[in-house]
Design a protein around this motif. Structure first.
Motif, PDB file in Angstrom:
ATOM      1  N   ASP A 251      -2.196  32.255  49.516  1.00  0.00           N
ATOM      2  CA  ASP A 251      -1.562  30.605  50.002  1.00  0.00           C
ATOM      3  C   ASP A 251      -0.343  30.475  48.479  1.00  0.00           C
ATOM      4  O   ASP A 251       0.485  29.364  48.405  1.00  0.00           O
ATOM      5  CB  ASP A 251      -2.876  29.397  49.351  1.00  0.00           C
ATOM      6  CG  ASP A 251      -3.692  29.990  48.037  1.00  0.00           C
ATOM      7  OD1 ASP A 251      -3.591  31.150  48.063  1.00  0.00           O
ATOM      8  OD2 ASP A 251      -4.214  28.434  47.471  1.00  0.00           O
ATOM      9  N   ASP A 252      -1.073  30.834  47.106  1.00  0.00           N
ATOM     10  CA  ASP A 252       0.321  30.525  45.907  1.00  0.00           C
ATOM     11  C   ASP A 252       1.610  31.617  46.072  1.00  0.00           C
ATOM     12  O   ASP A 252       2.719  30.300  45.502  1.00  0.00           O
ATOM     13  CB  ASP A 252      -0.303  31.009  44.317  1.00  0.00           C
ATOM     14  CG  ASP A 252      -1.350  30.057  43.995  1.00  0.00           C
ATOM     15  OD1 ASP A 252      -1.780  29.403  44.466  1.00  0.00           O
ATOM     16  OD2 ASP A 252      -2.254  30.808  42.966  1.00  0.00           O
ATOM     17  N   LEU A 256       4.918  29.124  46.943  1.00  0.00           N
ATOM     18  CA  LEU A 256       6.261  29.573  46.061  1.00  0.00           C
ATOM     19  C   LEU A 256       7.173  29.717  47.065  1.00  0.00           C
ATOM     20  O   LEU A 256       8.278  29.168  46.608  1.00  0.00           O
ATOM     21  CB  LEU A 256       6.161  30.388  45.155  1.00  0.00           C
ATOM     22  CG  LEU A 256       6.940  31.196  44.806  1.00  0.00           C
ATOM     23  CD1 LEU A 256       7.194  30.364  42.979  1.00  0.00           C
ATOM     24  CD2 LEU A 256       7.265  32.394  43.373  1.00  0.00           C
ATOM     25  N   VAL A 257       7.055  30.252  48.187  1.00  0.00           N
ATOM     26  CA  VAL A 257       8.483  30.690  49.329  1.00  0.00           C
ATOM     27  C   VAL A 257       8.929  29.721  50.180  1.00  0.00           C
ATOM     28  O   VAL A 257       9.720  29.700  50.657  1.00  0.00           O
ATOM     29  CB  VAL A 257       8.149  32.132  49.860  1.00  0.00           C
ATOM     30  CG1 VAL A 257       7.983  32.923  49.197  1.00  0.00           C
ATOM     31  CG2 VAL A 257       7.154  32.092  50.192  1.00  0.00           C
ATOM     32  N   ARG A 332      10.836  32.217  38.772  1.00  0.00           N
ATOM     33  CA  ARG A 332      10.144  31.276  38.745  1.00  0.00           C
ATOM     34  C   ARG A 332       9.068  31.239  37.354  1.00  0.00           C
ATOM     35  O   ARG A 332       9.440  30.392  36.659  1.00  0.00           O
ATOM     36  CB  ARG A 332      10.513  29.803  39.731  1.00  0.00           C
ATOM     37  CG  ARG A 332      11.367  30.162  40.511  1.00  0.00           C
ATOM     38  CD  ARG A 332      11.834  29.754  41.953  1.00  0.00           C
ATOM     39  NE  ARG A 332      10.332  28.374  42.151  1.00  0.00           N
ATOM     40  CZ  ARG A 332       9.748  28.061  43.090  1.00  0.00           C
ATOM     41  NH1 ARG A 332      10.226  28.650  44.126  1.00  0.00           N
ATOM     42  NH2 ARG A 332       9.210  26.722  43.780  1.00  0.00           N
ATOM     43  N   ASN A 333       8.450  31.864  37.585  1.00  0.00           N
ATOM     44  CA  ASN A 333       7.068  31.686  36.540  1.00  0.00           C
ATOM     45  C   ASN A 333       8.215  32.865  36.254  1.00  0.00           C
ATOM     46  O   ASN A 333       7.054  33.834  34.739  1.00  0.00           O
ATOM     47  CB  ASN A 333       6.039  32.450  37.254  1.00  0.00           C
ATOM     48  CG  ASN A 333       5.707  31.734  38.436  1.00  0.00           C
ATOM     49  OD1 ASN A 333       5.838  29.994  38.464  1.00  0.00           O
ATOM     50  ND2 ASN A 333       4.945  31.723  39.489  1.00  0.00           N
ATOM     51  N   GLY A 334       8.020  33.400  35.627  1.00  0.00           N
ATOM     52  CA  GLY A 334       8.905  34.525  34.461  1.00  0.00           C
ATOM     53  C   GLY A 334       8.788  34.443  32.653  1.00  0.00           C
ATOM     54  O   GLY A 334       8.551  32.615  32.419  1.00  0.00           O
ATOM     55  N   MET A 370       0.866  35.890  41.966  1.00  0.00           N
ATOM     56  CA  MET A 370       1.163  35.762  42.991  1.00  0.00           C
ATOM     57  C   MET A 370       0.882  36.808  43.750  1.00  0.00           C
ATOM     58  O   MET A 370       1.188  38.094  43.055  1.00  0.00           O
ATOM     59  CB  MET A 370       2.811  35.557  43.361  1.00  0.00           C
ATOM     60  CG  MET A 370       3.226  34.637  42.611  1.00  0.00           C
ATOM     61  SD  MET A 370       2.854  33.404  43.531  1.00  0.00           S
ATOM     62  CE  MET A 370       1.971  32.053  41.748  1.00  0.00           C
ATOM     63  N   ILE A 371       0.275  36.887  44.804  1.00  0.00           N
ATOM     64  CA  ILE A 371      -0.333  38.335  45.569  1.00  0.00           C
ATOM     65  C   ILE A 371       0.323  37.656  47.223  1.00  0.00           C
ATOM     66  O   ILE A 371      -0.495  37.252  47.919  1.00  0.00           O
ATOM     67  CB  ILE A 371      -1.762  38.029  44.941  1.00  0.00           C
ATOM     68  CG1 ILE A 371      -2.271  38.153  44.156  1.00  0.00           C
ATOM     69  CG2 ILE A 371      -2.165  39.152  46.414  1.00  0.00           C
ATOM     70  CD1 ILE A 371      -3.845  37.633  44.444  1.00  0.00           C
TER      71      ILE A 371
END
Length: 457
Positions: A251-252, A256-257, A332-334, A370-371
């Motif tokens: 879901d995460d 995100l996308v 974006r989570n970098g 993120m999976i």
């Protein structure tokens, strides 16, 4: 070193030997560290590759093969070495529609191969997010997987023959076009998945399949992990061999996308733990869509999925696939670290719980996980950010260490390169690694081909 550069300029032409700022520009890459090569060599033929390797072997000079530079494990890091770019060797040489084969040079872009096959009413099944820049030689060297392994297998299953150059310049031309050929050792396997450490692939004969007459894609929402393998087996049976992709987004990643600045929009509402992309490739558009809708209707009635949307046009199919492919949003989570692991499906939920729990214990809530992945072929991708670019080893210890006792692998499809070298013993026994080293010493006794990748000698 200047003497070697002069020799290569004489062989290849001055514009095909990049040094200084030009070499540095060629090594710039957002996803992969390519190091600072001494020079970038750009041959145009197998004969030129042979001469380059012969010269480098005599000089004990390291050579790093480059394809599309889309790898993620530093397998193409050319720091202090000559980079051997096959970008000029990019032709589709021939297509044999009757035999279902295509002969290409190793620098040919994957998307160009797919389009050449389609123009003949055929299919080259390998498909992955970097299709527009990844090369066939790179795909072969890493035994790439991608989106349709569940139907067509890894790259290894799509290569009938190849041509490769050994470290001393010897050309091994085994451009077999036969599906069956048990005449002695299958030498091409020495160069598939060995990351350019045993030889440089220069040409390949690829196996093509009939172009599908139908293409159905759906996105389904699943509320419990234990329902995912039930869904997989049900659609495998119901689609009778036509299931070509079974991709799961947690879901995460799905959120995100499908939120700005991402261009994708959510076809299904948020709030479900898993979103599954299901693809069917068949031969009869009308009959296959009836079958596809019936199978999805069955799993809804059984409570295996709780919602679904079926693409009704090419645009809708591309839009659903674009969500799965939009991995760049994870930046974006970098800073982030990317991982590619495989393990049995029934081990996945506990494995992910262990990874998430250990990350939380170390970084509390200040991390992202993120999976997504090719669940149908036991492959997960994890992209992790902890707000610290120096924490790679600690994060690797969590991701790879949690595989212990779960019959998993530290690399499902990306290879080992430099990045995973220290973790190879978690997946391979000491005897297996010793045999790999024996093969390396036999074929590359001076250790010039991609030295230090996979393992150290």
């Amino acid at each position: 070193m200047s003497d070697l550069v002069l020799r290569f300029r004489s062989l290849l032409g001055e514009t095909n030997v990049l040094v200084g700022a030009d070499a540095a520009d060629a090594a710039r890459n957002n996803w992969n560290r390519l190091g600072a090569p001494l020079a970038v060599l750009r041959p145009a033929s197998t004969a030129e590759v042979s001469q380059i390797l012969h010269i480098c072997d005599a000089a004990r000079q390291a050579v790093i093969p480059w394809g599309g530079k889309t790898g993620l494990v530093e397998g193409a890091n050319a720091d202090g070495a000559f980079a051997l770019s096959l970008e000029r060797m990019n032709r589709v040489e021939s297509v044999d529609p009757a035999g279902g084969t295509m002969t290409v040079e190793a620098g040919c872009i994957l998307q160009n191969v797919a389009e050449a096959a389609e123009a003949e009413g055929l299919l080259f099944p390998l498909d992955l997010g970097a299709r527009g820049s990844a090369t066939i030689g790179g795909n072969i060297s890493t035994n790439a997987g991608g989106n349709r392994v569940i139907r067509y297998g890894m790259t290894r299953e799509m290569v009938l023959g190849l041509e490769a150059v050994l470290a001393d310049g010897t050309i091994i031309s085994s451009l077999n076009r036969l599906l069956k050929n048990n005449a002695g050792y299958d030498l091409k396997q020495l160069f598939i998945g060995t990351e350019g450490t045993l030889g440089v692939v220069t040409r390949a004969v690829l196996r093509l399949r009939p172009k599908p007459g139908s293409h159905a894609v759906a996105l389904a929402a699943v509320d419990r992990f234990e329902l995912l393998p039930r869904l997989l087996r049900h659609v495998e049976r119901g689609l009778a061999g036509q299931l070509s992709a079974f991709e799961v987004m947690w879901d995460d990643f799905y959120q995100l996308v499908t939120t700005p600045p991402a261009k994708g929009r959510a076809p299904l509402t948020y709030g479900h733990p898993h979103y599954v992309l299901i693809e069917q490739l068949g031969g009869d558009e009308a009959a296959d869509m009836v079958q596809f809708e019936r199978v999805l209707g069955d799993v809804i009635e059984q409570g295996i999925i709780c919602d679904a949307v079926i693409a009704k046009s090419d645009a809708e199919r591309h839009a659903i696939w674009a969500l799965r492919d939009d991995v760049v949003q994870c930046l974006r989570n970098g800073p982030v670290f990317t991982f590619d692991v495989s393990l049995p499906i029934m081990e996945m939920e506990n494995y992910l719980d262990a990874v998430r729990g250990t990350l939380r214990a170390r970084w509390t809530s200040d991390f992202s996980l993120m999976i997504f992945g090719h669940l149908g072929d036991c492959n997960l991708h994890l992209i992790i950010g902890v707000g610290d670019a120096t924490a790679r080893h600690d994060v690797e210890a969590i991701v790879y260490g949690s595989l212990t006792g779960r019959a998993g692998s530290v690399s499902a499809e990306h290879g080992i390169g430099l990045e995973k070298r220290a973790w190879l013993p978690l997946t391979r026994s000491a005897e297996e690694i010793a045999l790999m080293r024996r093969l390396k010493r036999a074929l590359d006794p001076n250790n010039i081909l991609n030295p230090g990748k996979i393992f150290e000698l």
